[in-house]
Design a protein around this motif. Structure first.
Motif, PDB file in Angstrom:
ATOM      1  N   ILE A  82      -2.902 -16.350  -9.064  1.00 60.32           N
ATOM      2  CA  ILE A  82      -2.787 -15.220 -10.320  1.00 60.32           C
ATOM      3  C   ILE A  82      -2.203 -15.935 -11.475  1.00 60.32           C
ATOM      4  CG2 ILE A  82      -0.603 -13.472 -10.934  1.00 60.32           C
ATOM      5  CD1 ILE A  82       0.245 -13.614  -8.544  1.00 60.32           C
ATOM      6  N   PRO A  88      -5.133  -9.966  -8.880  1.00 65.57           N
ATOM      7  CA  PRO A  88      -3.675  -8.951  -9.621  1.00 65.57           C
ATOM      8  C   PRO A  88      -2.723  -9.488  -8.780  1.00 65.57           C
ATOM      9  CG  PRO A  88      -5.297  -7.474  -8.402  1.00 65.57           C
ATOM     10  CD  PRO A  88      -5.746  -8.936  -8.001  1.00 65.57           C
ATOM     11  N   THR A  89      -1.543  -9.446  -9.673  1.00 63.99           N
ATOM     12  CA  THR A  89       0.181  -9.710  -9.232  1.00 63.99           C
ATOM     13  C   THR A  89       0.300  -9.072  -8.119  1.00 63.99           C
ATOM     14  OG1 THR A  89       0.784 -10.110 -11.498  1.00 63.99           O
ATOM     15  CG2 THR A  89       2.434 -10.233  -9.250  1.00 63.99           C
ATOM     16  N   TRP A  90      -0.420  -7.503  -7.806  1.00 63.68           N
ATOM     17  CA  TRP A  90       0.262  -7.008  -6.742  1.00 63.68           C
ATOM     18  C   TRP A  90      -0.324  -7.330  -5.333  1.00 63.68           C
ATOM     19  CZ3 TRP A  90      -2.804  -4.382  -3.209  1.00 63.68           C
ATOM     20  CH2 TRP A  90      -3.916  -3.581  -4.087  1.00 63.68           C
TER      21      TRP A  90
END
Length: 198
Positions: A82, A88-90
């Motif tokens: 990340i 992506p963070t999600w």
């Protein structure tokens, strides 16, 4: 030899900071090194349980080390990925939250004297997740000028660029296996929701 399964688990834990450091360096060779180290860690994770059963040295400590080490090294590669913009963070949050939920379910069940064993779906999830992460690291290696970007005249680049598909499969298995554990534990959770008389 009898301590080898536990040593393999400790290897994964000790090697996790090195794995994270390699990803954070964010150079082509560091990405390649991280992919190779992650591959070795995954192989050791598959080997230690089988070795313990073969050598007949299964122990509560060994089960504990094996259980936490795979979560540690997966989180240890997700977070720096990340940081350097590879994921992506999600995506990382979905994988990590699932691990917390399943670990919490198992702890709750153990407190009630019930063992929630690892399911095949969950075991497949780890393999697919590691493959997706290695795939992403190799793509980052090629995209930043690594030799995999030019080998065979660059024919590997289109293949490596398919990493989002593999990551989507990993997320599907992550969510699906989490739902499977919740479904298995649902009767226990329903009973636990009802207050008990003191």
């Amino acid at each position: 030899m009898r301590q080898l399964p536990n040593l393999l688990g400790l290897f994964r834990i000790i090697a996790t900071p090195i794995l994270a450091w390699m990803v954070l360096i964010a150079t082509p060779m560091a990405y390649l090194g991280a992919a190779l180290l992650l591959f070795l860690m995954a192989l050791s994770d598959m080997a230690d349980g089988r070795l313990a059963r073969h050598l007949k040295v299964v122990s509560p400590l060994g089960v504990f080390i094996d259980t936490i080490s795979d979560k540690i090294f997966v989180a240890g590669v997700l977070l720096p990925m990340i940081e350097v913009g590879l994921l992506p963070t999600w995506v990382a949050l979905t994988i990590i939250i699932r691990e917390f939920v399943v670990s919490g379910l198992r702890s709750f069940a153990a407190a009630e004297g019930i063992v929630i064993s690892a399911r095949r779906f969950g075991k497949q999830k780890l393999v697919i997740t590691v493959v997706a992460l290695i795939w992403r690291l190799l793509e980052a290696h090629a995209a930043t000028g690594g030799f995999l970007g030019t080998i065979l005249g660059g024919y590997l680049v289109p293949l490596l660029s398919l990493w989002p598909i593999v990551m989507a499969l990993a997320l599907l298995w992550t969510v699906g296996s989490g739902v499977e554990y919740l479904w298995q534990a649902w009767p226990l959770l329903r009973r636990g929701w009802i207050p008990r008389a003191s």
